[in-house]
Every structure is written in structure tokens, then in C-alpha cells.
Write a protein that holds these residues in place. Structure first.
Motif, PDB file in Angstrom:
ATOM      1  N   PHE A   1      -5.546  -7.210 -10.928  1.00 32.36           N
ATOM      2  CA  PHE A   1      -4.757  -8.005 -10.129  1.00 32.36           C
ATOM      3  C   PHE A   1      -3.502  -7.818 -10.391  1.00 32.36           C
ATOM      4  CE2 PHE A   1      -9.120  -9.982  -9.301  1.00 32.36           C
ATOM      5  CZ  PHE A   1      -9.226  -9.452  -8.026  1.00 32.36           C
ATOM      6  N   VAL A   2      -2.830  -7.593 -11.618  1.00 37.80           N
ATOM      7  CA  VAL A   2      -1.682  -7.444 -12.023  1.00 37.80           C
ATOM      8  C   VAL A   2      -1.063  -6.019 -12.278  1.00 37.80           C
ATOM      9  CG1 VAL A   2      -0.242  -8.049 -13.905  1.00 37.80           C
ATOM     10  CG2 VAL A   2      -2.034  -9.514 -13.120  1.00 37.80           C
ATOM     11  N   CYS A   3      -2.245  -4.975 -12.477  1.00 38.13           N
ATOM     12  CA  CYS A   3      -1.815  -3.723 -12.815  1.00 38.13           C
ATOM     13  C   CYS A   3      -2.144  -2.815 -11.334  1.00 38.13           C
ATOM     14  CB  CYS A   3      -2.395  -3.210 -14.033  1.00 38.13           C
ATOM     15  SG  CYS A   3      -2.063  -4.131 -15.338  1.00 38.13           S
ATOM     16  N   TYR A   4      -3.731  -2.864 -10.991  1.00 35.09           N
ATOM     17  CA  TYR A   4      -3.887  -1.901 -10.114  1.00 35.09           C
ATOM     18  C   TYR A   4      -3.608  -2.229  -8.666  1.00 35.09           C
ATOM     19  CZ  TYR A   4      -7.710   0.862  -7.607  1.00 35.09           C
ATOM     20  OH  TYR A   4      -8.356   1.643  -6.645  1.00 35.09           O
TER      21      TYR A   4
ATOM     22  N   LEU B   1     -14.345  -7.210  -5.589  1.00 36.40           N
ATOM     23  CA  LEU B   1     -13.268  -7.887  -4.919  1.00 36.40           C
ATOM     24  C   LEU B   1     -12.121  -7.181  -4.550  1.00 36.40           C
ATOM     25  CD1 LEU B   1     -12.077 -10.470  -3.421  1.00 36.40           C
ATOM     26  CD2 LEU B   1     -11.264 -11.412  -5.660  1.00 36.40           C
ATOM     27  N   ALA B   2     -11.636  -6.330  -5.591  1.00 40.49           N
ATOM     28  CA  ALA B   2     -10.340  -5.436  -5.545  1.00 40.49           C
ATOM     29  C   ALA B   2     -10.937  -4.485  -4.859  1.00 40.49           C
ATOM     30  CB  ALA B   2     -10.157  -5.109  -7.222  1.00 40.49           C
ATOM     31  N   ALA B   3     -12.175  -3.936  -4.748  1.00 39.69           N
ATOM     32  CA  ALA B   3     -12.559  -2.595  -3.915  1.00 39.69           C
ATOM     33  C   ALA B   3     -12.235  -3.050  -2.355  1.00 39.69           C
ATOM     34  CB  ALA B   3     -13.829  -2.251  -4.296  1.00 39.69           C
ATOM     35  N   MET B   4     -12.691  -4.148  -2.213  1.00 43.09           N
ATOM     36  CA  MET B   4     -12.722  -4.779  -0.794  1.00 43.09           C
ATOM     37  C   MET B   4     -11.054  -4.816  -0.294  1.00 43.09           C
ATOM     38  SD  MET B   4     -15.318  -8.046  -0.847  1.00 43.09           S
ATOM     39  CE  MET B   4     -17.090  -7.947  -1.386  1.00 43.09           C
TER      40      MET B   4
ATOM     41  N   SER C   1     -10.022  -8.216 -17.500  1.00 43.24           N
ATOM     42  CA  SER C   1     -10.292  -7.585 -16.411  1.00 43.24           C
ATOM     43  C   SER C   1      -9.442  -8.091 -15.104  1.00 43.24           C
ATOM     44  CB  SER C   1     -11.976  -8.037 -16.028  1.00 43.24           C
ATOM     45  OG  SER C   1     -12.626  -7.279 -16.872  1.00 43.24           O
ATOM     46  N   ALA C   2      -9.391  -9.235 -15.144  1.00 44.34           N
ATOM     47  CA  ALA C   2      -8.202  -9.809 -13.925  1.00 44.34           C
ATOM     48  C   ALA C   2      -7.075  -9.275 -14.080  1.00 44.34           C
ATOM     49  CB  ALA C   2      -8.254 -11.366 -14.170  1.00 44.34           C
TER      50      ALA C   2
ATOM     51  N   PRO D   1     -17.957  -1.828  -1.349  1.00 43.30           N
ATOM     52  CA  PRO D   1     -17.584  -2.960  -2.026  1.00 43.30           C
ATOM     53  C   PRO D   1     -18.623  -3.876  -2.188  1.00 43.30           C
ATOM     54  CG  PRO D   1     -15.895  -2.194  -0.402  1.00 43.30           C
ATOM     55  CD  PRO D   1     -17.149  -1.439  -0.507  1.00 43.30           C
ATOM     56  N   LEU D   2     -19.347  -4.148  -1.327  1.00 45.24           N
ATOM     57  CA  LEU D   2     -20.662  -5.028  -1.455  1.00 45.24           C
ATOM     58  C   LEU D   2     -21.769  -4.487  -2.333  1.00 45.24           C
ATOM     59  CD1 LEU D   2     -20.971  -5.918   2.413  1.00 45.24           C
ATOM     60  CD2 LEU D   2     -19.439  -6.947   0.632  1.00 45.24           C
ATOM     61  N   SER D   3     -21.826  -3.065  -2.354  1.00 43.61           N
ATOM     62  CA  SER D   3     -22.721  -2.804  -3.534  1.00 43.61           C
ATOM     63  C   SER D   3     -22.138  -3.070  -4.844  1.00 43.61           C
ATOM     64  CB  SER D   3     -22.853  -1.190  -3.259  1.00 43.61           C
ATOM     65  OG  SER D   3     -23.571  -0.949  -2.081  1.00 43.61           O
ATOM     66  N   PHE D   4     -20.853  -2.814  -5.083  1.00 43.96           N
ATOM     67  CA  PHE D   4     -20.175  -2.992  -6.192  1.00 43.96           C
ATOM     68  C   PHE D   4     -20.421  -4.396  -6.631  1.00 43.96           C
ATOM     69  CE2 PHE D   4     -17.272   0.670  -5.417  1.00 43.96           C
ATOM     70  CZ  PHE D   4     -18.075   1.662  -5.927  1.00 43.96           C
ATOM     71  N   LEU D   5     -20.278  -5.225  -5.659  1.00 39.46           N
ATOM     72  CA  LEU D   5     -20.544  -6.843  -5.834  1.00 39.46           C
ATOM     73  C   LEU D   5     -22.005  -7.127  -6.488  1.00 39.46           C
ATOM     74  CD1 LEU D   5     -19.764  -9.888  -5.274  1.00 39.46           C
ATOM     75  CD2 LEU D   5     -20.616  -9.783  -3.010  1.00 39.46           C
TER      76      LEU D   5
END
Length: 451
Positions: A397-400, A255-258, A392-393, A57-61
Motif C-alpha cells: 500500500f506504500v510501494c506497489y 486486497l491489493a489484488a482486488m 507487508s502493508a 483475488p478471492l482465491s488469494f483471499l
């Protein structure tokens, strides 16, 4: 009329292929060596593999910041070139390379200083912290070098050259592949560095790419040292207008990955390890989509600069059709071969079983995810950065995430995998509906730039 339209579409298809295939091969090799990294680390044991998974997640950040800036780089330079402003494009190249390198350096230093509280919040246990302390510093160094290299690739793509970035991705991947077993496991009497060896191999490989690509950029004269101060004053607002929403869009996935890995961490270490491998496999399976998100925006940006909306419509239809057919076929094939993939990638039988379940549910759903990714990328290139950010949001945060969490609550690991797949399908449908709504109203196309 029909024959002319068919010929024009065929010509666009050939151009899209010429611009995409070098990036596809480059992305395949780049993501392939990341998957090979994880496969080598899996041979060290479940705990080292879980430790590496906590860093994703931090690498994705970091990647999210660099990709957001890269989107702005490609969009502004390609628009300047479309308008015939060569000197403006050269000054932009120099500015974004310097500013981008400084921003990523500051981010990496911050993540290094606060690593203990961050990994604790992600759910890392005490037995993984020893591995994280030795692995994270060289991994941050490699992330910074890779980000600067990526910014150089963005400049080349903006100028319409996808071949050199593709070649350099292959070369850096081969260097990493050669160094991985040597630095992780050692040779002869030397025992190797274990988990940190994977990070050092990547840092060395990216350094090779940085030297070669930087030399080529200078030789072609696509960067300028003159008038940078006045150019910065002129361009910082347009740059932030694209980069800020794009970076927010790109920051939402980490953030979603975290949040996702925090949910997975409650199920056990073997699930965390399987989730980390699936994350690597996800990016690898999306190689064509990722290549098109790199090759398509500069082309769209030049059409946008010239006001050619008919070609934009045709190009988007073509790209989305290719994405769905390719990704669905690949997903079905990989889902059928899931037991074999699990055996190759994971050393632990428990991790293999968990990974097989993820592959079968998630891989076919990436056809819908690919549609969403392309539409977000196109939105940033065509002056819809706010809409792209909101899409993207909604995807995450609504679907995934709600579907993933609800599935885990109802049916554990099986439900988590199914919920993630359903979330991808909902995101693809939402993106398609948004694109149709925007493109069906031509009077809005010129006005969206105000956003």
C-alpha cells in the motif's frame, strides 16, 4: 576461523538445499498446473479467461487465510519440537487441522453466498457472470480441500519432512493435468464441462492428496486425540499471536489484488485476461522463493527455540543471497523469452501483446519481491509478527499499489507495468533495510517476542 565459518556455511547450504528442493519441485508442479489451467481456459476464449481472472483475488483471499494459519502451525510445532515437547506438538497438530478446516469452510460459504455483489464490485461485466456462476461453486470446494491439505503439509514441514509434501504436490499436479483436458474439453461425443471442468479437476486432484497425506500423518503418529480441550485453552493465545498478524499480512495481497484488478478492468477485457495470466506466471516464477518460505521458517523456529542467533544470521544471509541471484537470473531469461511465452500461454493476439509487456517489466523485479517475501516469512518464525505485518502493508500500500496506479494514470498499460515493477524494487529495498536494522541490535532480538 575463516575455514570453519566457510565449512559451516557450506553445510548450511546443503541442508537448505535438501529441505528446499522437494518443496521447490512441489511448488513448481502445483503452480504449473494452475498456469496450465489458465492456458487451457484461454483456448475457450477471452471472456472465460477474464471470468477466471476475476476469481483470482478471492482465491488469494482464501490462500492468505490458510497460509497465515499455516505459518502459525509451523512456528508453534517447530518451537515445541525444539524444546523437546513431543506430546504438545502432537496435540497442536490435531487442533490446527480441525480449527483451520472450519475457518476456511466458513469463508468459502460466505464467498459463495455473496458472489454477485463481490464480483460486481471487482468490475465484472454481465457477459462474464454466466461463466462465474458455474465456475465459482466447484472452485470454492477445491479451495477448501486444498486448504486442509495445506495444513497437513504445514505439520509435515514443522517436523522437518519436506519430501512428502513435495511429492504429493507433484502427484496432485499430475492428476489435475490429466483431468484438465478431459473435463474442460471432453472426449469423443462428450463435450466436457468447459470452465467448471478446470475447478472439478482441481477438486479431484486435491482429494487424492488429502486421502494419502492424511493416512501418512496418522501412521506417523504426529497427531493426538488426547487432551485437546486443555491444549486449546493453553495454546489459543500463542496461536493467535502469530496467526493473526500473519493472516493480516497474507490478507493484504488479495486486497491489493482486488484493487489492482479494478484498475486493470478499466483498460479492457484483453488487459484483464493478460493480468490474470501474468498473476499465474508470477507465482510460478517465484517457486524457489515460495519453497524457501515453507522450508526456512521451521528451521528458523527450531533455532529460535534453542536461542541460536548466530546460526539465524548465517541462514538468513545465505537464503537472501540465493533468492536474489536465482530470481534475477530467471527474470532476465524469461523477459528475453517473453514473445514465446506470450504465444504459448495466450490464444488471442491482443492478450499476447499485453502479456509480453508485463513479463518484460515484472519478472526481473521479482528478485526484490523475493527478498521482501523471505524477510516477512522469517519475521513470523522469529517472533516479529507485527513487524512482518507492517512490512507487508508497506510493500503493497506504500510501494506497489501507488506506483501501479500512478503509472496507469501517466502512461496507460505501459505505465502500469513499469509502476508495478518499481513498486517491487522499493519493497525489496525497504525489507532489506528493516532486516539490517533489527539484526544489528542484538539486545532487541530477545525482546521482540513480546510483539
Amino acid at each position: 576461523m575463516l575455514v570453519a565459518s566457510t565449512q559451516q556455511t557450506a553445510g548450511m547450504g546443503k541442508t537448505l538445499w535438501r529441505q528446499t528442493w522437494p518443496m521447490a519441485i512441489g511448488v513448481l508442479s502445483l503452480l504449473g498446473f494452475q498456469l496450465v489451467d489458465s492456458a487451457f481456459i484461454a483456448r475457450l476464449g477471452t471472456v472465460p479467461l477474464a471470468a477466471q481472472s476475476f476469481t483470482f483475488p478471492l482465491s488469494f483471499l482464501i490462500i492468505g487465510i490458510q497460509v497465515g494459519m499455516g505459518i502459525a502451525i509451523a512456528a508453534l510445532i517447530s518451537r515445541a519440537l525444539g524444546a523437546g515437547e513431543q506430546a504438545h506438538a502432537k496435540r497442536l497438530s490435531s487442533l490446527v487441522l480441525m480449527a483451520g478446516g472450519a475457518v476456511i469452510a466458513a469463508l468459502c460459504i460466505t464467498l459463495g453466498v455473496f458472489q454477485v455483489p463481490i464480483f460486481s464490485l471487482l468490475g465484472a461485466e454481465s457477459n462474464t457472470f454466466g461463466y462465474l456462476r458455474s465456475y465459482w461453486p466447484p472452485q470454492l470446494l477445491s479451495a477448501w480441500i486444498g486448504a486442509v491439505l495445506y495444513f497437513m503439509y504445514s505439520v509435515f514441514r514443522a517436523y522437518g519432512d519436506t519430501r512428502l509434501p513435495g511429492k504429493m504436490m507433484v502427484i496432485t499436479s499430475l492428476v489435475n493435468l490429466a483431468l484438465d483436458p478431459l473435463l474442460i474439453f471432453g472426449v469423443g461425443p462428450w463435450a466436457g464441462w468447459g470452465l467448471p471442468g478446470a475447478a472439478w479437476a482441481t477438486a479431484i486432484a486435491f482429494s487424492v492428496g488429502l486421502v494419502v497425506t492424511g493416512g501418512r500423518l496418522w501412521q506417523r503418529g504426529w497427531a493426538s486425540r488426547e487432551g485437546l480441550w486443555s491444549e486449546g485453552h493453553r495454546s489459543w493465545r500463542p496461536f493467535l499471536g502469530i496467526a493473526a498478524p500473519a493472516m493480516v499480512s497474507q490478507l493484504m495481497p488479495p486486497l491489493a489484488a482486488m484493487l489492482a484488478i479494478a484498475v486493470v478492468a478499466g483498460l479492457g477485457e484483453s488487459q484483464v485476461a493478460a493480468w490474470g495470466l501474468a498473476s499465474r506466471l508470477e507465482t510460478l516464477s517465484l517457486m524457489v522463493i515460495l519453497a524457501m518460505t515453507m522450508s526456512l521458517p521451521p528451521w528458523l523456529g527450531r533455532c529460535y527455540g534453542a536461542g541460536d542467533w548466530d546460526q539465524i544470521h548465517r541462514l538468513l544471509r545465505l537464503a537472501l543471497g540465493v533468492a536474489v541471484v536465482w530470481q534475477l537470473a530467471l527474470g532476465i531469461v524469461l523477459a528475453l523469452g517473453a514473445p514465446w511465452l506470450g504465444m504459448v500461454l495466450a490464444g488471442n493476439p491482443d492478450v499476447q501483446d499485453e502479456l509480453v509487456l508485463l513479463i518484460r517489466f515484472l519478472l526481473p523485479s521479482y528478485a526484490a519481491l523475493g527478498v521482501c517475501m523471505l524477510i516477512v516469512s522469517a519475521g513470523n518464525a522469529l517472533g516479529w509478527p507485527l513487524r512482518a505485518m507492517l512490512l507487508s502493508a508497506a510493500r503493497l500500500f506504500v510501494c506497489y499499489l501507488p506506483c501501479l496506479w500512478l503509472g496507469e494514470q501517466l502512461a496507460g498499460w505501459w505505465g502500469l507495468a513499469a509502476g508495478a515493477a518499481v513498486g517491487n524494487l522499493l519493497a525489496g529495498a525497504a525489507a532489506w533495510l528493516m532486516l539490517r536494522r533489527i539484526l544489528s541490535r542484538p539486545h532487541r532480538q530477545a525482546g521482540v517476542t513480546a510483539h
